[in-house]
Design a protein around this motif. Structure first.
Motif, PDB file in Angstrom:
ATOM      1  N   SER A  71       4.738  12.056  40.315  1.00  8.74           N
ATOM      2  CA  SER A  71       5.144  11.699  38.961  1.00  8.74           C
ATOM      3  C   SER A  71       6.509  11.024  38.903  1.00  8.74           C
ATOM      4  O   SER A  71       6.922  10.541  37.855  1.00  8.74           O
ATOM      5  N   ILE A  79       0.639   8.321  46.166  1.00  6.72           N
ATOM      6  CA  ILE A  79      -0.275   7.600  45.290  1.00  6.72           C
ATOM      7  C   ILE A  79      -1.699   7.668  45.834  1.00  6.72           C
ATOM      8  O   ILE A  79      -1.930   7.530  47.044  1.00  6.72           O
ATOM      9  N   LEU A 125       3.033   7.171  37.243  1.00  6.49           N
ATOM     10  CA  LEU A 125       2.019   8.050  37.801  1.00  6.49           C
ATOM     11  C   LEU A 125       2.180   9.471  37.276  1.00  6.49           C
ATOM     12  O   LEU A 125       3.263   9.873  36.849  1.00  6.49           O
ATOM     13  N   THR A 131       6.437   4.901  40.044  1.00  5.72           N
ATOM     14  CA  THR A 131       5.746   3.970  39.161  1.00  5.72           C
ATOM     15  C   THR A 131       5.040   2.924  40.008  1.00  5.72           C
ATOM     16  O   THR A 131       5.408   2.677  41.162  1.00  5.72           O
ATOM     17  N   TYR A 187      -5.579   6.021  38.922  1.00  3.20           N
ATOM     18  CA  TYR A 187      -4.406   6.326  39.740  1.00  3.20           C
ATOM     19  C   TYR A 187      -4.027   7.788  39.589  1.00  3.20           C
ATOM     20  O   TYR A 187      -4.234   8.399  38.534  1.00  3.20           O
ATOM     21  N   LYS A 188      -3.424   8.323  40.642  1.00  6.07           N
ATOM     22  CA  LYS A 188      -2.887   9.677  40.626  1.00  6.07           C
ATOM     23  C   LYS A 188      -1.794   9.731  41.681  1.00  6.07           C
ATOM     24  O   LYS A 188      -1.888   9.058  42.713  1.00  6.07           O
TER      25      LYS A 188
END
Length: 371
Positions: free
Chosen positions: A147, A203, A168, A150, A143-144
């Protein structure tokens, strides 16, 4: 006179194809030693730049997943997803879409990371094929993303969800959860209905894997069919010219990580002549110390934590240390002559699986606290 061996994790090990170390003799001479890695399939690893690479068969893997060089040895495993990098194959997305026009660089350096746009929807995969009811599996995925977001990675067994919430980051992270397969419904979720709204670029996902293990092993890519990575075995490491010792220190820094029992240490001319660490997966993943085929102690360990283990021995004394702290002493070791370093209990049985930062055979007077 005793011979001492130092096996360290360096890029030279990969370039040599096997496990590279050196033997420091009493006269101060350094002699190279090399073990043979046997694995009849390719396998992946993370290089020093953080890029996922594929290594050829029968070549050692020097992995940097934890930020430092570690020699990686793993049991056989199969990725049961047939298209691990193409989320348009079999995955269901509700109230959202895969942003295929916004692909980014994936962990292996290719431009195939999937962007996901989910408006309070879900992304799941119905995976019942090849799953055995009641058996343990591990689902993992890269995952990336944003930030501030979640995700809830989970398993739905037809009645309830199990899993966890993951935060993330702007870098690729690999998350995993353990599942127990049900008799009917097995849905693995990348996101479920508890998520907040994901918009464009929030995401990205890549590299889905599900394997019949209690832990995630290195990524096994698939493209249209399941794929299996073979187990690895280190052979031909050690001889009487390397060790030949009635006293010394066996030192190991790394981690045992397996669903089967495994050994690592020194052996003599018979099975009764041993100085080994025994990882007993069948007994709550405990570490046992074996000296002359006798269990000297049993200690709880953690298969996710790198530790330093040391067995100090001579014909009359035995000491065991974990992270420099004396755990046990015994005045009757009755040590025989150690001549071979082994990543198994003997032959190919009970091989060591896990991560190796360094393995050493050192003089008996070594200061353990400085290792």
């Amino acid at each position: 006179m005793a011979k001492n061996i130092n096996i360290t994790s360096t890029e030279n090990a990969r370039k040599q194809g096997g496990y590279l170390g050196y033997n420091l003799t009493d006269s101060g001479k350094y002699n190279p030693v090399n073990g043979t890695v046997v694995r009849d399939t390719t396998a992946t690893y993370i290089d020093e730049q953080g890029i996922l690479q594929t290594e050829q068969a029968n070549v050692a893997r020097v992995d940097y997943t934890n930020g430092v060089a570690e020699l990686l040895l793993e049991p056989s495993s199969t990725n049961l997803f047939t298209s691990s990098e193409d989320f348009s194959q079999g995955w269901v997305i509700t109230n959202g879409a895969f942003g295929t026009s916004q692909r980014i660089q994936s962990p292996d350096g290719k431009m195939n990371g999937f962007n996901v746009i989910v408006n309070q929807g879900v992304i799941y995969f119905p995976i019942n094929t090849n799953l055995v009811s009641g058996q343990e599996y591990t689902f993992s995925c890269y995952y990336k993303g944003n930030s501030n977001k979640t995700i809830n990675m989970s398993h739905f067994n037809g009645t309830s969800f199990s899993g966890g919430t993951k935060t993330l980051s702007s870098e690729w992270d690999r998350f995993s959860i353990n599942i127990i397969a049900s008799a009917s419904t097995n849905l693995v979720y990348i996101t479920d209905s508890r998520n907040s709204i994901f918009t464009a670029n929030d995401i990205y996902i890549w590299g889905a894997q599900i394997e019949q293990k209690g832990f995630a092993t290195s990524y096994i890519p698939t493209n249209g069919a399941t794929a299996t990575r073979s187990a690895e075995l280190v052979a031909n490491f050690g001889s009487s010219q390397i060790i030949n010792s009635f006293s010394g220190v066996l030192f190991f820094e790394g981690v045992f990580n397996s669903d089967t029992d495994g050994y690592l240490g020194l052996r003599g001319v018979s099975d009764l002549d041993t100085c080994q660490l025994y990882f007993k997966a069948s007994a709550n993943n405990n570490i046992l110390t074996i000296v002359n085929n006798v269990t000297r102690g049993e200690y709880q360990t953690d298969t996710s934590v790198i530790r330093k283990y040391a067995i100090k021995y001579n014909p009359s004394d035995y000491e065991f240390y974990i992270d420099g702290v004396l755990i046990e002493t015994n005045s009757k070791s009755l040590m025989s002559d150690m001549i071979v370093f082994s990543f198994t209990s003997g032959g190919s049985s009970n091989p060591f699986y896990g991560r190796v930062r360094q393995v050493k055979h050192l003089p008996y007077n070594t200061d353990i606290s400085k290792l």
